[in-house]
Design a protein around this motif. Sequence first.
Motif, short mmCIF file in Angstrom:
data_model
loop_
_atom_site.label_atom_id
_atom_site.label_comp_id
_atom_site.label_asym_id
_atom_site.label_seq_id
_atom_site.Cartn_x
_atom_site.Cartn_y
_atom_site.Cartn_z
N ASN A 148 0.83 -1.20 0.00
CA ASN A 148 0.00 0.00 0.00
C ASN A 148 0.87 1.25 0.00
N HIS A 149 1.84 1.30 0.91
CA HIS A 149 2.77 2.42 0.98
C HIS A 149 3.89 2.07 1.96
N THR A 150 4.90 2.92 2.01
CA THR A 150 5.95 2.78 3.01
C THR A 150 5.97 4.03 3.86
N MET A 151 6.55 3.92 5.03
CA MET A 151 6.69 5.09 5.91
C MET A 151 7.95 4.92 6.74
N ARG A 152 8.42 6.02 7.29
CA ARG A 152 9.62 5.97 8.13
C ARG A 152 9.29 5.27 9.44
N ASN A 153 10.22 4.44 9.90
CA ASN A 153 10.08 3.77 11.18
C ASN A 153 10.36 4.81 12.28
N ARG A 154 9.37 5.10 13.11
CA ARG A 154 9.53 6.13 14.14
C ARG A 154 10.58 5.76 15.18
N ASN A 155 10.70 4.46 15.48
CA ASN A 155 11.67 4.03 16.49
C ASN A 155 13.10 4.07 15.98
N ASN A 156 13.28 3.89 14.66
CA ASN A 156 14.61 3.93 14.08
C ASN A 156 14.48 4.54 12.68
N PRO A 157 14.60 5.87 12.55
CA PRO A 157 14.31 6.58 11.30
C PRO A 157 15.14 6.17 10.08
N LYS A 158 16.22 5.42 10.27
CA LYS A 158 16.98 5.01 9.09
C LYS A 158 16.33 3.81 8.39
N TYR A 159 15.27 3.24 8.99
CA TYR A 159 14.56 2.11 8.39
C TYR A 159 13.16 2.52 7.95
N GLN A 160 12.61 1.74 7.03
CA GLN A 160 11.25 1.95 6.53
C GLN A 160 10.32 0.88 7.08
N VAL A 161 9.04 1.21 7.17
CA VAL A 161 8.00 0.24 7.48
C VAL A 161 7.24 0.01 6.17
#
Length: 192
Positions: A148-161
Amino acid sequence: MGEKHTFEMNVNGETIKWEEKSYAQIFRNFWAYFMEKDLQKTIDIIELVGMRTSDSEYFISKNGSKKKNIYVKDDLWIYTHLTPKAMERVYENFIAGWDKHYETPQLETLDDDVQLTEKTEADEKPKLKNIYKKTLAMDLIRMGHDLNHTMRNRNNPKYQVYVMVETPEMIRDMLYILERDRMNKQYNNVNR
């Protein structure tokens, strides 16, 4: 008297216009407007369209100067150290997300006795599942499941969700992949 900067936007048929001494104040006005209107929707759109955020109140530049970020909630701040051109892109992306990708449900009335129309499957938003492991998300996509989409991982911003459309088939395939990977890891550990 100094030069004033003007910003005008159209949101859901409403025209809003600000004249301020600085671009930064217009940027603050912009976020205040949407957070006041609907905070949760604002947070959802920030994630949906990938706005640059921070978990800190300040942006500290290389020379040590501090710029205050815009508070949203808890450990979520909107990054404010942007050029006017970058701010313009933020406005466009966010407004497009607000108007297009996340529509506020409207009540429909047919007559005095009927308050809501029945929802069909096409009207309902798909159920979504957050995937935090890139290799798992890629395997699911290769198996034909929808991202559906990706977003920044709030706990570790260098990774995507990776936000996948959740279906029974997707859950079945996800469990299969996880079990396969667990068995492979176990097999490799035994055969060392």
